[in-house]
Scaffold this motif. Structure first.
Motif, PDB file in Angstrom:
ATOM      1  N   GLY A  31     -15.866  -3.624  28.694  1.00  8.04           N
ATOM      2  CA  GLY A  31     -16.924  -3.958  27.747  1.00  8.04           C
ATOM      3  C   GLY A  31     -16.462  -4.038  26.307  1.00  8.04           C
ATOM      4  O   GLY A  31     -17.234  -3.769  25.391  1.00  8.04           O
ATOM      5  N   ALA A  32     -15.197  -4.410  26.100  1.00  8.70           N
ATOM      6  CA  ALA A  32     -14.695  -4.596  24.736  1.00  8.70           C
ATOM      7  C   ALA A  32     -15.303  -5.875  24.154  1.00  8.70           C
ATOM      8  O   ALA A  32     -15.908  -6.665  24.872  1.00  8.70           O
ATOM      9  CB  ALA A  32     -13.174  -4.663  24.731  1.00  8.70           C
ATOM     10  N   GLY A  33     -15.102  -6.092  22.870  1.00  8.35           N
ATOM     11  CA  GLY A  33     -15.782  -7.177  22.179  1.00  8.35           C
ATOM     12  C   GLY A  33     -15.085  -8.517  22.144  1.00  8.35           C
ATOM     13  O   GLY A  33     -15.406  -9.340  21.298  1.00  8.35           O
ATOM     14  N   ILE A  34     -14.137  -8.773  23.038  1.00 10.18           N
ATOM     15  CA  ILE A  34     -13.480 -10.076  23.041  1.00 10.18           C
ATOM     16  C   ILE A  34     -14.385 -11.083  23.747  1.00 10.18           C
ATOM     17  O   ILE A  34     -14.711 -10.925  24.908  1.00 10.18           O
ATOM     18  CB  ILE A  34     -12.109 -10.010  23.735  1.00 10.18           C
ATOM     19  N   VAL A  35     -14.784 -12.101  23.004  1.00  7.18           N
ATOM     20  CA  VAL A  35     -15.623 -13.157  23.583  1.00  7.18           C
ATOM     21  C   VAL A  35     -14.734 -14.329  23.972  1.00  7.18           C
ATOM     22  O   VAL A  35     -13.614 -14.458  23.486  1.00  7.18           O
ATOM     23  CB  VAL A  35     -16.725 -13.620  22.605  1.00  7.18           C
ATOM     24  N   TYR A  36     -15.226 -15.174  24.853  1.00  9.94           N
ATOM     25  CA  TYR A  36     -14.431 -16.326  25.278  1.00  9.94           C
ATOM     26  C   TYR A  36     -15.353 -17.483  25.615  1.00  9.94           C
ATOM     27  O   TYR A  36     -16.543 -17.297  25.836  1.00  9.94           O
ATOM     28  CB  TYR A  36     -13.547 -15.978  26.473  1.00  9.94           C
ATOM     29  N   GLY A  37     -14.762 -18.665  25.634  1.00 10.82           N
ATOM     30  CA  GLY A  37     -15.515 -19.857  25.984  1.00 10.82           C
ATOM     31  C   GLY A  37     -15.002 -20.464  27.276  1.00 10.82           C
ATOM     32  O   GLY A  37     -15.702 -20.512  28.268  1.00 10.82           O
ATOM     33  N   CYS A  38     -13.738 -20.867  27.271  1.00 12.02           N
ATOM     34  CA  CYS A  38     -13.247 -21.665  28.390  1.00 12.02           C
ATOM     35  C   CYS A  38     -12.394 -20.904  29.405  1.00 12.02           C
ATOM     36  O   CYS A  38     -12.288 -21.333  30.539  1.00 12.02           O
ATOM     37  CB  CYS A  38     -12.423 -22.838  27.848  1.00 12.02           C
ATOM     38  N   ARG A  39     -11.749 -19.839  29.029  1.00 11.05           N
ATOM     39  CA  ARG A  39     -10.799 -19.084  29.870  1.00 11.05           C
ATOM     40  C   ARG A  39      -9.596 -19.919  30.290  1.00 11.05           C
ATOM     41  O   ARG A  39      -8.862 -19.537  31.182  1.00 11.05           O
ATOM     42  CB  ARG A  39     -11.478 -18.518  31.114  1.00 11.05           C
ATOM     43  N   GLU A  40      -9.405 -21.057  29.672  1.00  7.52           N
ATOM     44  CA  GLU A  40      -8.302 -21.955  30.022  1.00  7.52           C
ATOM     45  C   GLU A  40      -7.264 -22.055  28.911  1.00  7.52           C
ATOM     46  O   GLU A  40      -6.292 -22.780  29.040  1.00  7.52           O
ATOM     47  CB  GLU A  40      -8.845 -23.356  30.336  1.00  7.52           C
ATOM     48  N   GLY A  41      -7.484 -21.376  27.791  1.00  9.52           N
ATOM     49  CA  GLY A  41      -6.532 -21.428  26.693  1.00  9.52           C
ATOM     50  C   GLY A  41      -6.665 -22.644  25.811  1.00  9.52           C
ATOM     51  O   GLY A  41      -5.717 -23.043  25.148  1.00  9.52           O
ATOM     52  N   GLU A  42      -7.844 -23.234  25.776  1.00 12.26           N
ATOM     53  CA  GLU A  42      -8.030 -24.453  24.998  1.00 12.26           C
ATOM     54  C   GLU A  42      -8.978 -24.309  23.812  1.00 12.26           C
ATOM     55  O   GLU A  42      -8.877 -25.055  22.864  1.00 12.26           O
ATOM     56  CB  GLU A  42      -8.520 -25.579  25.911  1.00 12.26           C
ATOM     57  N   CYS A  43      -9.915 -23.366  23.861  1.00 15.39           N
ATOM     58  CA  CYS A  43     -10.959 -23.333  22.833  1.00 15.39           C
ATOM     59  C   CYS A  43     -10.668 -22.358  21.680  1.00 15.39           C
ATOM     60  O   CYS A  43     -11.287 -22.457  20.640  1.00 15.39           O
ATOM     61  CB  CYS A  43     -12.311 -23.007  23.460  1.00 15.39           C
ATOM     62  N   CYS A  44      -9.786 -21.417  21.878  1.00 19.59           N
ATOM     63  CA  CYS A  44      -9.378 -20.430  20.860  1.00 19.59           C
ATOM     64  C   CYS A  44     -10.485 -19.423  20.526  1.00 19.59           C
ATOM     65  O   CYS A  44     -10.389 -18.682  19.566  1.00 19.59           O
ATOM     66  CB  CYS A  44      -8.865 -21.124  19.599  1.00 19.59           C
ATOM     67  N   THR A  45     -11.544 -19.378  21.323  1.00 16.50           N
ATOM     68  CA  THR A  45     -12.634 -18.435  21.085  1.00 16.50           C
ATOM     69  C   THR A  45     -12.171 -16.989  21.259  1.00 16.50           C
ATOM     70  O   THR A  45     -12.639 -16.099  20.558  1.00 16.50           O
ATOM     71  CB  THR A  45     -13.806 -18.722  22.049  1.00 16.50           C
ATOM     72  N   CYS A  46     -11.248 -16.755  22.180  1.00 16.92           N
ATOM     73  CA  CYS A  46     -10.820 -15.389  22.507  1.00 16.92           C
ATOM     74  C   CYS A  46      -9.630 -14.927  21.677  1.00 16.92           C
ATOM     75  O   CYS A  46      -8.911 -14.008  22.071  1.00 16.92           O
ATOM     76  CB  CYS A  46     -10.497 -15.273  23.997  1.00 16.92           C
ATOM     77  N   LEU A  47      -9.439 -15.513  20.509  1.00 17.55           N
ATOM     78  CA  LEU A  47      -8.336 -15.120  19.638  1.00 17.55           C
ATOM     79  C   LEU A  47      -8.395 -13.614  19.386  1.00 17.55           C
ATOM     80  O   LEU A  47      -9.441 -13.067  19.039  1.00 17.55           O
ATOM     81  CB  LEU A  47      -8.417 -15.887  18.317  1.00 17.55           C
ATOM     82  N   THR A  48      -7.273 -12.948  19.601  1.00 14.54           N
ATOM     83  CA  THR A  48      -7.214 -11.495  19.542  1.00 14.54           C
ATOM     84  C   THR A  48      -6.019 -11.051  18.713  1.00 14.54           C
ATOM     85  O   THR A  48      -4.919 -11.600  18.857  1.00 14.54           O
ATOM     86  CB  THR A  48      -7.074 -10.928  20.978  1.00 14.54           C
ATOM     87  N   LYS A  49      -6.236 -10.076  17.856  1.00 13.05           N
ATOM     88  CA  LYS A  49      -5.146  -9.539  17.037  1.00 13.05           C
ATOM     89  C   LYS A  49      -4.400  -8.474  17.838  1.00 13.05           C
ATOM     90  O   LYS A  49      -5.020  -7.560  18.389  1.00 13.05           O
ATOM     91  CB  LYS A  49      -5.684  -8.926  15.747  1.00 13.05           C
ATOM     92  N   ILE A  50      -3.081  -8.597  17.886  1.00  9.92           N
ATOM     93  CA  ILE A  50      -2.246  -7.602  18.540  1.00  9.92           C
ATOM     94  C   ILE A  50      -1.783  -6.653  17.437  1.00  9.92           C
ATOM     95  O   ILE A  50      -0.907  -6.982  16.636  1.00  9.92           O
ATOM     96  CB  ILE A  50      -1.041  -8.249  19.265  1.00  9.92           C
ATOM     97  N   ILE A  51      -2.390  -5.480  17.374  1.00 13.69           N
ATOM     98  CA  ILE A  51      -2.088  -4.516  16.329  1.00 13.69           C
ATOM     99  C   ILE A  51      -0.699  -3.915  16.532  1.00 13.69           C
ATOM    100  O   ILE A  51       0.071  -3.759  15.593  1.00 13.69           O
ATOM    101  CB  ILE A  51      -3.165  -3.415  16.277  1.00 13.69           C
ATOM    102  N   SER A  52      -0.383  -3.590  17.769  1.00 13.81           N
ATOM    103  CA  SER A  52       0.958  -3.108  18.095  1.00 13.81           C
ATOM    104  C   SER A  52       1.265  -3.435  19.545  1.00 13.81           C
ATOM    105  O   SER A  52       0.358  -3.643  20.352  1.00 13.81           O
ATOM    106  CB  SER A  52       1.083  -1.601  17.845  1.00 13.81           C
ATOM    107  N   GLY A  53       2.555  -3.504  19.861  1.00 11.42           N
ATOM    108  CA  GLY A  53       2.970  -3.796  21.218  1.00 11.42           C
ATOM    109  C   GLY A  53       3.070  -5.278  21.529  1.00 11.42           C
ATOM    110  O   GLY A  53       3.081  -5.661  22.692  1.00 11.42           O
ATOM    111  N   TYR A  54       3.187  -6.113  20.501  1.00 13.09           N
ATOM    112  CA  TYR A  54       3.286  -7.561  20.710  1.00 13.09           C
ATOM    113  C   TYR A  54       4.413  -7.904  21.683  1.00 13.09           C
ATOM    114  O   TYR A  54       4.278  -8.795  22.519  1.00 13.09           O
ATOM    115  CB  TYR A  54       3.510  -8.264  19.365  1.00 13.09           C
ATOM    116  N   GLU A  55       5.500  -7.150  21.596  1.00 14.37           N
ATOM    117  CA  GLU A  55       6.663  -7.389  22.451  1.00 14.37           C
ATOM    118  C   GLU A  55       6.409  -7.019  23.910  1.00 14.37           C
ATOM    119  O   GLU A  55       7.199  -7.358  24.794  1.00 14.37           O
ATOM    120  CB  GLU A  55       7.881  -6.610  21.929  1.00 14.37           C
TER     121      GLU A  55
END
Length: 95
Positions: A31-55
């Motif tokens: 139940g986190a707050g990441i919203v999405y539109g397409c789930r296909e990687g095309e709409c950019c709605t689910c853009l998420t900041k990686i605070i740490s652990g990007y690697e």
């Protein structure tokens, strides 16, 4: 199966998940707050900041990389529907 710890800073929840899990799948389950539109990687709605652990995430696919560039996504941001956990610890929050 290897595991990873993912923390969602917006809701203060940390979960242990199998490697290969996409961030959007984890977000939906807790139940986190990441919203999405397409789930296909095309709409950019689910853009998420990686605070740490990007690697600790799989590298962006060619499609995800192009969508991030087209939308002028800031550094260390990923599409939650595309970003797969590899292991370790990751902290994220909706952009």
């Amino acid at each position: 199966m290897p595991k990873a710890q993912v923390t969602f800073a917006d809701v203060g929840v940390t979960v242990t998940v199998p490697t290969g899990t996409r961030l959007i799948e984890i977000s939906e389950k807790i139940g986190a707050g990441i919203v999405y539109g397409c789930r296909e990687g095309e709409c950019c709605t689910c853009l998420t900041k990686i605070i740490s652990g990007y690697e600790n995430l799989a590298p962006p696919s060619v499609l995800e990389d192009q969508v991030l560039k087209d939308n002028l996504a800031p550094r260390h941001h990923r599409l939650a529907c595309q970003a797969q956990v590899l292991g370790g610890e990751i902290v994220v929050k909706p952009a």
